[in-house]
Design an enzyme around this catalytic site. Structure first.
Site, mmCIF file in Angstrom:
data_model
loop_
_atom_site.group_PDB
_atom_site.id
_atom_site.type_symbol
_atom_site.label_atom_id
_atom_site.label_comp_id
_atom_site.label_asym_id
_atom_site.label_seq_id
_atom_site.Cartn_x
_atom_site.Cartn_y
_atom_site.Cartn_z
ATOM 1 N N GLU A 419 33.045 -43.061 22.348
ATOM 2 C CA GLU A 419 33.331 -41.819 23.051
ATOM 3 C C GLU A 419 34.842 -41.686 23.279
ATOM 4 O O GLU A 419 35.482 -42.593 23.827
ATOM 5 C CB GLU A 419 32.587 -41.814 24.390
ATOM 6 C CG GLU A 419 32.756 -40.535 25.177
ATOM 7 C CD GLU A 419 32.328 -40.692 26.619
ATOM 8 O OE1 GLU A 419 32.496 -39.719 27.370
ATOM 9 O OE2 GLU A 419 31.845 -41.774 26.983
ATOM 10 N N LEU A 448 28.110 -39.096 24.098
ATOM 11 C CA LEU A 448 28.126 -39.981 25.259
ATOM 12 C C LEU A 448 26.765 -40.669 25.383
ATOM 13 O O LEU A 448 25.867 -40.194 26.055
ATOM 14 C CB LEU A 448 28.444 -39.163 26.521
ATOM 15 C CG LEU A 448 28.882 -39.914 27.783
ATOM 16 C CD1 LEU A 448 29.522 -38.935 28.762
ATOM 17 C CD2 LEU A 448 27.733 -40.644 28.457
ATOM 18 N N GLU A 450 25.793 -44.898 25.080
ATOM 19 C CA GLU A 450 26.180 -46.244 24.655
ATOM 20 C C GLU A 450 25.140 -46.882 23.734
ATOM 21 O O GLU A 450 25.488 -47.669 22.852
ATOM 22 C CB GLU A 450 26.422 -47.133 25.889
ATOM 23 C CG GLU A 450 27.708 -46.833 26.629
ATOM 24 C CD GLU A 450 27.648 -45.548 27.446
ATOM 25 O OE1 GLU A 450 28.706 -44.944 27.724
ATOM 26 O OE2 GLU A 450 26.523 -45.134 27.814
ATOM 27 N N PHE A 473 33.739 -48.389 29.421
ATOM 28 C CA PHE A 473 33.887 -49.253 30.590
ATOM 29 C C PHE A 473 32.755 -50.279 30.586
ATOM 30 O O PHE A 473 31.631 -49.969 30.181
ATOM 31 C CB PHE A 473 33.835 -48.448 31.895
ATOM 32 C CG PHE A 473 34.985 -47.497 32.084
ATOM 33 C CD1 PHE A 473 36.210 -47.946 32.548
ATOM 34 C CD2 PHE A 473 34.837 -46.158 31.791
ATOM 35 C CE1 PHE A 473 37.270 -47.071 32.702
ATOM 36 C CE2 PHE A 473 35.887 -45.274 31.949
ATOM 37 C CZ PHE A 473 37.116 -45.730 32.407
ATOM 38 N N HIS A 521 34.051 -47.873 37.208
ATOM 39 C CA HIS A 521 35.191 -48.096 36.317
ATOM 40 C C HIS A 521 35.803 -49.485 36.480
ATOM 41 O O HIS A 521 36.730 -49.834 35.757
ATOM 42 C CB HIS A 521 36.246 -47.013 36.540
ATOM 43 C CG HIS A 521 35.717 -45.631 36.316
ATOM 44 N ND1 HIS A 521 35.444 -44.761 37.334
ATOM 45 C CD2 HIS A 521 35.352 -44.994 35.178
ATOM 46 C CE1 HIS A 521 34.960 -43.630 36.843
ATOM 47 N NE2 HIS A 521 34.884 -43.752 35.537
#
Length: 729
Positions: A419, A448, A450, A473, A521
């Site tokens: 992404e 988007l 994973e 992240f 994050h």
């Protein structure tokens, strides 16, 4: 009563009495010999189901999830080419048997019997698990029970178009091939399946080639929970980007005709399609599961009356290909032959030791085209003015970017994906200019999801590419980590090293971000990665280390076919100073393209013997600050940067700290389930050196001024080190 025995007895009785279920006449498409051959495949699949249950009762077999009721998949196999890669549902023995008939030299009944017996001579897994799969048949083995193989099927289909535009050295799939993935109706509801279907449609509406056939085998139930009537069709018929086909999996001729139509659509249009195949499930889910405990007897008997083998006998008779008497003879002969084969298979050797079981965790190396690094002229043309800039000291983010440029220039089979990695160049700028310089085929902006990002990487690896997927992240990995644990890392294990998923997964992670913090994050837990067998986990702390370790990670993936996770400490991306503002103490020039840091090679800073600080990532940076403060107090230390967090370079770490009076382990991750526990165990069991640890609190990370309050700091490291040195005297 034993439902398997009931189904068997019903078949014998009803065929002998010519009491066959009604249905449509045979659809055109199959010849008589083809139809009889597919019926034989169906009979063998059924016989193997019966044999596997008998083997389990005798203590010589270890798997009883059968394919009974799903034998129509034999016709799907016949509608495809044997070189079309197939990711199979675990009820698809008939598919593999029918495909084996398309490839000379196969002994499928013997092979599957060895698999039921978990013999070390099983040609698929080497005795590690009962899995469908075959290198010769282009069927990668897997144990997916929740459609977790669908994302990699999307990736494999995408690789077919990509390989046409940018062929890798070791392409294994034919240019005009397609990919197929089959799964059950219950699995359709899983987020993994929905993500893969969404990704396929998302890709197709952008007119990107994606030749993939999804096959949903709808038997109406998942273990004991029913699928609502009409649910599969209602949810899939009008799905954007996916062409919908439907057939009765009970009808061999109809299944072939519709599957051939769907396969031709996928092959000619290079677009995905969804084949909805209505089936029944016979015997219950597996083993001792009794369907009458959660279904009425009438429901169970209705499915048994719709036995697809009974339908095949009627269709073959109507087609003039085979009489019921001859069909019954084939069934009985097949069962007799399968029992005889199984009686011999159970005598074959098994795995016994841990070394036997683990022998396939690490795949065999692959012969790769040798290179001497990126071509200097091409490099100068690619970098332009950036090449001169690279000679100046650079922060970590910039050094990773330069390393990615050099690696992609040197190895044409590398493809980066994730992404925001392309046009934006990554949320931290780490992939800047890669897409403009190498093109969108080699630097892919994904949606988007994973699971789909990692699935794309796994699928590309099936066709000779070396993928470098990015997970934006570390906290975002957790909804997709099964793609590493359950799919990528298990593939060499369950295929006895015949299939591999080489890749380098780049993940930005760990803590200490000041302005963009919080739980989502900043994630300071590596437990989910460290216990995956065979996976390599690397974590650099300086810019030059990052560049040189990334080169080694690519070598490990490209030449040794390893699954590697390259964890990049976000807070160190821009780091310039070490001890004081504007001292530029954490910067260094970009290392020459031929320099690497080998797997297991640690870093050491200082030679002090009062104390060794063993750490990694941000802990290395903070420990270097603490090292200076300790020196000013007369405490002579060394800082050992582990770099390679899994497998842990145990002997090298112990040797590096052997002449020190004490060892302080600094772990920026939470105290429970992370690296400090393994390191404390290492020093306790294999060293007499006094050891202690300083780890992060059992807490999530906060945003704002308290962003680092729960983790080690230079001050707390220095204080813990001083106290430990006092204890060691």
């Amino acid at each position: 009563m034993d439902r398997a025995q009931i189904v068997h007895d019903n078949f014998l009785r009803r065929v002998a009495a010519n009491d066959l279920p009604p249905g449509s006449p045979p659809a055109p498409g199959l010849t008589a010999p083809e139809a009889v051959s597919l019926y034989r495949a169906q009979c063998l699949s059924r016989a193997l189901d019966l044999t596997s249950r008998a083997m389990q009762k005798a203590g010589t077999g270890f798997y009883t999830i059968g394919s009974s009721g799903h034998e129509g998949m034999a016709a799907v196999a016949h509608a495809l080419r044997p070189t079309d890669i197939a990711f199979l549902h675990y009820r698809d023995a008939a598919f593999q048997i029918a495909r084996a008939d398309q490839v000379p030299g196969q002994n499928i009944a013997w092979d599957m019997a060895l698999s039921f017996a978990c013999s070390s001579e099983d040609p698929t897994s080497g005795g590690r698990h009962k899995v469908l799969g075959s290198k010769e048949l282009f069927i990668p083995p897997q144990t997916s029970t929740i459609a977790s193989h669908l994302p990699k099927a999307v990736g494999a289909a995408f690789s077919l178009g990509l390989a046409k535009r940018n062929p890798p050295d070791h392409r294994s799939l034919p240019e005009d091939g397609i990919a197929m993935a089959s799964f059950g109706d219950a699995s359709l509801n899983h987020s993994t399946a929905q993500g893969a279907l969404n990704t396929a449609g998302w890709t197709a509406v952008q007119h990107t080639p994606l030749p993939l056939l999804f096959v949903c085998e709808d038997n109406g139930i998942g273990i004991s929970v029913k699928t609502p009537d009409g649910w599969v069709e209602a949810s899939m018929r009008h799905r954007p980007g996916l062409e919908y086909f439907a057939a009765s999996g009970l009808d061999l001729f109809e299944t072939y005709a519709v599957a051939r139509q769907a396969a031709d659509y996928v092959r000619s249009r290079r677009r995905p399609a969804f084949l909805h195949l209505k089936t029944v499930r016979l015997y219950g889910h597996a083993g001792a599961d009794m369907p009458t405990t959660y279904l009425s007897k009438a429901e169970v008997e209705a499915d048994e009356a719709n036995d697809p083998l009974l339908h095949s006998v009627r269709l073959l008779n109507d087609f003039g290909a085979l009489s019921p008497d001859n069909a019954l003879a084939i069934y009985q002969e097949t069962l007799t032959r399968t029992n005889a084969i199984a009686a011999e298979a159970v005598k074959r050797p098994h795995l016994h030791t841990a070394a036997d079981v683990m022998a396939s965790l690490i795949p065999p190396e692959q012969n790769c085209t040798p290179t001497n690094g990126p071509d200097p002229q091409a490099r100068a043309a690619l970098f332009g003015a950036d090449l001169k800039m690279a000679e100046e000291p650079q922060p970590m983010a910039r050094q990773i970017n330069l390393a990615l440029h050099d690696l992609m220039l040197e190895h044409n089979e590398i493809v980066a994906m994730g992404e925001d990695v392309g046009r934006k160049g990554g949320v931290y700028g780490v992939t800047q200019k890669l897409q403009s310089r190498f093109g969108p085929d080699r630097v892919i902006d994904t949606l988007l999801d994973e699971q789909s990002i990692l699935g794309l990487a796994i699928g590309l690896a099936h066709n000779g590419f070396v993928p470098i997927p990015e997970i934006q992240f570390l906290a975002y990995l957790h909804n997709a980590e099964d793609q590493l644990r359950g799919e990528a890392a298990t593939l060499p294990f369950f295929s006895n090293g015949q299939f591999t998923n080489p890749m380098v997964v780049r993940i930005a992670g760990l803590g200490y971000q000041k302005g963009f913090g919080g739980h989502f994050h900043n994630d300071n837990s590596l437990a989910v990665l460290r216990d995956i067998p065979g996976l390599i986990l690397a974590c650099p702390s300086t810019g030059p280390d990052a560049a040189m370790m990334l080169r080694e990670c690519v070598r490990l993936a490209r030449e040794e076919h390893r699954v590697v996770v390259f964890l990049e400490p976000i807070a160190l991306y821009p780091m310039r100073d070490l001890y004081a503002e504007k001292d530029a103490g954490w910067l260094a020039p970009y290392p020459a393209p031929d320099r690497r840091i080998g797997l297991g090679e640690i870093g050491q800073h200082g030679k002090g013997t009062d104390l060794a600080i063993v750490t990694y990532g941000n802990g290395h940076y903070l420990s270097r600050q603490a090292q200076k403060a300790l020196s000013e107090q007369g405490i002579d230390t060394r800082v050992i940067d582990i770099r390679w967090l899994a497998p842990l370079p145990e002997d090298t770490i112990l040797a590096a700290a052997a002449d020190c009076k004490a060892v302080l382990i600094v772990d920026e991750c939470r105290a429970r389930g992370n690296l400090s526990e393994e390191l404390m165990t290492l020093f306790a069991s294999r060293s007499s050196v006094l050891a202690d640890r300083l780890a992060a609190e059992m807490s999530f990370i906060a945003t704002g001024p308290a962003y680092a309050a729960t983790m080690p700091s230079a001050d707390t490291i220095a204080a813990a080190a001083k106290a430990l040195v006092e204890r060691s005297k």
